[in-house]
Design a protein around this motif. Structure first.
Motif, PDB file in Angstrom:
ATOM      1  N   LYS A  88       0.851  -1.200   0.000  1.00 14.48           N
ATOM      2  CA  LYS A  88       0.000   0.000   0.000  1.00 14.48           C
ATOM      3  C   LYS A  88       0.887   1.251   0.000  1.00 14.48           C
ATOM      4  N   LEU A  89       0.426   2.288  -0.664  1.00 14.75           N
ATOM      5  CA  LEU A  89       1.179   3.539  -0.770  1.00 14.75           C
ATOM      6  C   LEU A  89       0.698   4.529   0.282  1.00 14.75           C
ATOM      7  N   TYR A  90       1.649   5.195   0.931  1.00 14.43           N
ATOM      8  CA  TYR A  90       1.339   6.039   2.077  1.00 14.43           C
ATOM      9  C   TYR A  90       1.509   7.521   1.759  1.00 14.43           C
ATOM     10  N   ILE A  91       0.585   8.318   2.307  1.00 18.35           N
ATOM     11  CA  ILE A  91       0.705   9.774   2.343  1.00 18.35           C
ATOM     12  C   ILE A  91       0.446  10.208   3.780  1.00 18.35           C
ATOM     13  N   ALA A  92       1.353  10.982   4.360  1.00 22.03           N
ATOM     14  CA  ALA A  92       1.194  11.474   5.729  1.00 22.03           C
ATOM     15  C   ALA A  92       0.559  12.861   5.703  1.00 22.03           C
ATOM     16  N   ARG A  93      -0.549  13.006   6.416  1.00 19.23           N
ATOM     17  CA  ARG A  93      -1.216  14.302   6.568  1.00 19.23           C
ATOM     18  C   ARG A  93      -1.031  14.726   8.020  1.00 19.23           C
ATOM     19  N   SER A  94      -0.067  15.593   8.256  1.00 16.22           N
ATOM     20  CA  SER A  94       0.338  15.946   9.621  1.00 16.22           C
ATOM     21  C   SER A  94      -0.587  17.008  10.210  1.00 16.22           C
ATOM     22  N   ALA A  95      -0.201  17.536  11.357  1.00 10.66           N
ATOM     23  CA  ALA A  95      -1.010  18.564  12.014  1.00 10.66           C
ATOM     24  C   ALA A  95      -0.991  19.867  11.219  1.00 10.66           C
ATOM     25  N   GLY A  96      -2.115  20.582  11.251  1.00 11.98           N
ATOM     26  CA  GLY A  96      -2.213  21.877  10.584  1.00 11.98           C
ATOM     27  C   GLY A  96      -3.397  21.989   9.646  1.00 11.98           C
ATOM     28  N   TYR A  97      -4.069  20.864   9.365  1.00 11.22           N
ATOM     29  CA  TYR A  97      -5.219  20.897   8.458  1.00 11.22           C
ATOM     30  C   TYR A  97      -6.512  21.273   9.180  1.00 11.22           C
ATOM     31  N   SER A  98      -6.630  20.947  10.461  1.00 11.84           N
ATOM     32  CA  SER A  98      -7.906  21.117  11.162  1.00 11.84           C
ATOM     33  C   SER A  98      -8.332  22.583  11.248  1.00 11.84           C
ATOM     34  N   GLU A  99      -7.369  23.511  11.162  1.00 12.01           N
ATOM     35  CA  GLU A  99      -7.747  24.924  11.225  1.00 12.01           C
ATOM     36  C   GLU A  99      -8.545  25.369   9.999  1.00 12.01           C
ATOM     37  N   HIS A 100      -8.578  24.528   8.971  1.00  8.10           N
ATOM     38  CA  HIS A 100      -9.360  24.838   7.762  1.00  8.10           C
ATOM     39  C   HIS A 100     -10.637  23.999   7.694  1.00  8.10           C
ATOM     40  N   VAL A 101     -11.027  23.408   8.832  1.00  7.23           N
ATOM     41  CA  VAL A 101     -12.199  22.534   8.886  1.00  7.23           C
ATOM     42  C   VAL A 101     -13.299  23.205   9.702  1.00  7.23           C
ATOM     43  N   LYS A 102     -14.524  23.134   9.180  1.00  2.38           N
ATOM     44  CA  LYS A 102     -15.692  23.603   9.899  1.00  2.38           C
ATOM     45  C   LYS A 102     -16.824  22.623   9.627  1.00  2.38           C
ATOM     46  N   ALA A 103     -17.431  22.115  10.680  1.00  2.00           N
ATOM     47  CA  ALA A 103     -18.530  21.153  10.571  1.00  2.00           C
ATOM     48  C   ALA A 103     -18.127  19.955   9.708  1.00  2.00           C
ATOM     49  N   GLU A 104     -16.927  19.453   9.958  1.00  2.00           N
ATOM     50  CA  GLU A 104     -16.404  18.248   9.294  1.00  2.00           C
ATOM     51  C   GLU A 104     -16.232  18.419   7.787  1.00  2.00           C
ATOM     52  N   GLN A 105     -16.083  19.667   7.349  1.00  2.00           N
ATOM     53  CA  GLN A 105     -15.850  19.955   5.932  1.00  2.00           C
ATOM     54  C   GLN A 105     -14.688  20.929   5.812  1.00  2.00           C
ATOM     55  N   PHE A 106     -13.839  20.700   4.780  1.00  2.00           N
ATOM     56  CA  PHE A 106     -12.800  21.688   4.492  1.00  2.00           C
ATOM     57  C   PHE A 106     -13.434  22.922   3.856  1.00  2.00           C
ATOM     58  N   ASP A 107     -12.898  24.070   4.205  1.00  2.00           N
ATOM     59  CA  ASP A 107     -13.313  25.329   3.603  1.00  2.00           C
ATOM     60  C   ASP A 107     -12.843  25.338   2.143  1.00  2.00           C
ATOM     61  N   LYS A 108     -13.786  25.309   1.224  1.00  2.00           N
ATOM     62  CA  LYS A 108     -13.425  25.239  -0.195  1.00  2.00           C
ATOM     63  C   LYS A 108     -12.799  26.532  -0.709  1.00  2.00           C
ATOM     64  N   THR A 109     -12.923  27.616   0.065  1.00  2.00           N
ATOM     65  CA  THR A 109     -12.259  28.852  -0.365  1.00  2.00           C
ATOM     66  C   THR A 109     -10.782  28.853   0.048  1.00  2.00           C
ATOM     67  N   TRP A 110     -10.403  27.914   0.904  1.00  4.51           N
ATOM     68  CA  TRP A 110      -8.989  27.763   1.279  1.00  4.51           C
ATOM     69  C   TRP A 110      -8.210  27.288   0.058  1.00  4.51           C
ATOM     70  N   ALA A 111      -7.128  27.965  -0.260  1.00 10.12           N
ATOM     71  CA  ALA A 111      -6.363  27.645  -1.465  1.00 10.12           C
ATOM     72  C   ALA A 111      -5.803  26.220  -1.433  1.00 10.12           C
ATOM     73  N   GLY A 112      -5.592  25.688  -0.231  1.00 16.13           N
ATOM     74  CA  GLY A 112      -5.057  24.337  -0.131  1.00 16.13           C
ATOM     75  C   GLY A 112      -6.028  23.260  -0.540  1.00 16.13           C
ATOM     76  N   TYR A 113      -7.334  23.587  -0.584  1.00 11.55           N
ATOM     77  CA  TYR A 113      -8.341  22.581  -0.956  1.00 11.55           C
ATOM     78  C   TYR A 113      -8.084  22.059  -2.368  1.00 11.55           C
ATOM     79  N   SER A 114      -7.870  22.951  -3.295  1.00 10.58           N
ATOM     80  CA  SER A 114      -7.658  22.528  -4.683  1.00 10.58           C
ATOM     81  C   SER A 114      -6.350  21.757  -4.828  1.00 10.58           C
TER      82      SER A 114
END
Length: 534
Positions: A457-483
């Protein structure tokens, strides 16, 4: 221990030096071409720094090893105690010796292990570690284990060695893991970040940056040393022949001394074949380090005693003081009871039995004590009661694991040098997930993944720092990192060609947001695992 002759460094062969220098010259030339496209630090003369060239040369040797189907080792591994800054085993320094230990690329292993003068058979099978050793071996390794353990039933029998302090040498010495550690022996010492590897796009917590410096590499005609780890190789074949020194994972370190021999696919296939043959015997085995929270049974009298007998209810518990979270199985209790009256007279009973108790449950049974009077009876004792915890793996599960490991060993991804993630928690989480420094990835197709598992299996690590762009269990689509996340997911799927991909997420608050993104953007072949940073 008498080491084989290839543990002694061979004489240098002057005739081979010219060949090696030609190889290094070619590497330096290639580096000069590559660095014209990669923004690396440069010397005052305008050419690539010498150390980058030395690193490229050592990478060539290490990455060749990392793509082997397997290797054979004899030598030793020392860790633990204050000398090696061990946090997991601070009081005990342990040295393990091994002979003709064959390890596959996916971490399956077979060979002989020695600890404190006691030898044992050793297997890593489907990512589980098993040992067949004498009672003397286990008592030396586990001096604080309870005398209540049923020692007789682990003597020279296969047991699961989890939590017993036995190292997983399959993980440590798989050619991929060891090969990559040869050129990154000190994890946690990333350089200051330079330019982004992918310039111009929105930054993520896991964005990679080209290094501004690399560790000092001391390169000779048949060896290279990085930090305190020296790798010796054959100048003709560039095969690693010996590894000696220290490597570090942040604060902890370990010492290794290895003779290395590359082996062909036939030798590795024997490890898998013997593993399948052994699977039925390992499907239900003792867990030598596990012990119940309460080792002694409890007893209570049931009703009134008859004129010549009393009935008792005996209860034994299957809750463990360690290891239970990752074990499916049961505990066997060999109950030994003693019923006396206040004068010390003993009375016969049918209370001595072997009772099986499912983990995290209790078992009760009733028995009869004859000739005792309720008025004069003393509380019963259970001295001599033994226990033994068993793990259930199943033959099918082990066999399927071996099959997956064998398939993964035949298609090892290509390691590549890449930019590092930010030093600190981000880089550390990458290592937690992949067992690789973030400066090295694995290329599959046109994408560089963070790592891969023994089953492919191929691994990607998603470390700390993403949750600040989360609201109601959804990423903010206006955040540039979403795309950027969406683009990365699509590129990963195109490169993997239906190989499983796992995104490991450090923040519990971001897990569902990642799952929702994957579902909304049609990336459903990517799995998301909730693995908090440690």
């Amino acid at each position: 221990m008498n080491y084989p002759s290839y543990f002694t460094p061979a004489r240098r062969q002057p005739a081979k030096r010219g060949r090696l220098l030609l190889i290094l010259a070619a590497v330096v030339l290639a580096l000069a071409i590559i660095t014209s496209f990669i923004p690396l630090s440069r010397s005052g003369s305008g050419g690539p720094e010498v150390n980058f060239a030395a690193q490229r040369a050592s990478d060539t040797i290490a990455f060749k090893m990392a793509q082997l189907p397997g290797a054979k080792y004899s030598g030793s591994f020392t860790y633990g105690g204050k000398k090696y800054n061990s946090t997991s085993d601070p009081g005990t320094e342990r040295t393990w010796k091994f002979t003709d230990l064959v390890v596959s690329a996916s971490g399956n292993a077979a060979g002989t292990l020695e600890y404190d003068g006691n030898r044992a058979q050793y297997r890593v099978l489907a990512n589980f570690t098993f040992v067949n050793a004498s009672t003397a071996f286990w008592k030396s390794l586990l001096p604080n284990q309870s005398e209540g353990l049923d020692w007789a039933n682990i003597n020279n029998k296969w047991v699961a060695s989890r939590d017993a302090g036995v190292p997983n040498l399959g993980a440590l010495l798989s050619p991929q893991n060891l090969g990559l550690r040869l050129v990154s022996p000190s994890v946690g010492t990333a350089s200051a970040p330079g330019p982004e590897v992918v310039p111009g796009e929105a930054k993520l917590p896991d964005t990679r940056y080209w290094p501004t410096r690399v560790p000092q590499v001391k390169l000779s005609d048949d060896s290279f040393t990085i930090d305190e780890l020296t790798t010796t190789f054959d100048p003709e074949t560039q095969n690693v022949t010996k590894v000696a020194g220290l490597y570090r994972n942040y604060v902890e370190s370990a010492k290794i001394s290895l003779a290395v021999e590359y082996v062909d696919r036939t030798a590795i296939d024997k490890v898998f074949t013997s593993g399948r043959a052994l699977a039925p015997e390992l499907a239900e085995v003792p867990v030598v380090a596990a012990k119940p929270t309460i080792e002694q049974p409890a007893a209570r009298q049931i009703g009134n005693c008859a004129s010549t007998a009393c009935t008792y209810e005996i209860q034994v518990g299957g809750t463990l003081s360690n290891a239970e979270a990752a074990i499916t199985g049961y505990s066997n209790f060999g109950v030994k009871s003693l019923f006396r009256d206040r004068s010390g007279s003993t009375f016969p009973s049918d209370c001595d039995r072997v009772i099986r108790v499912p983990l995290n449950k209790f078992a009760k049974y009733r028995c009869t004590v004859r000739g005792i009077s309720a008025k004069t009876a003393a509380p019963p004792t259970f001295k001599g009661t033994t226990f033994l915890v068993f793990a259930i793996y199943s033959t099918d599960m082990l066999t399927e694991g071996v099959d997956a490991n064998q398939s993964a060993s035949s298609a090892t991804p290509r390691p590549v040098r890449t930019g590092s993630k930010t030093a600190g928690p981000v880089e550390k989480y990458n290592f937690q997930v992949t067992a690789m420094p973030s400066t090295i990835g694995v290329r599959v197709g046109d994408y560089v993944f963070d790592g891969f598992s023994p089953s492919g299996k191929l691994y990607i690590a998603r470390s700390a720092g993403y949750s600040e762009h989360v609201k109601a269990e959804q990423f903010d689509k206006t955040w540039a990192g979403y795309s950027v996340l969406v683009r990365q997911g699509k590129e990963q799927l195109a490169a993997a060609k239906y190989r499983p991909i796992i995104w490991y997420v450090a923040e519990p608050d971001a897990v569902q947001a990642f799952r929702n993104l994957i579902k909304a953007e049609g990336l459903s072949l990517i799995s998301v695992y909730d693995v908090p940073a440690t």
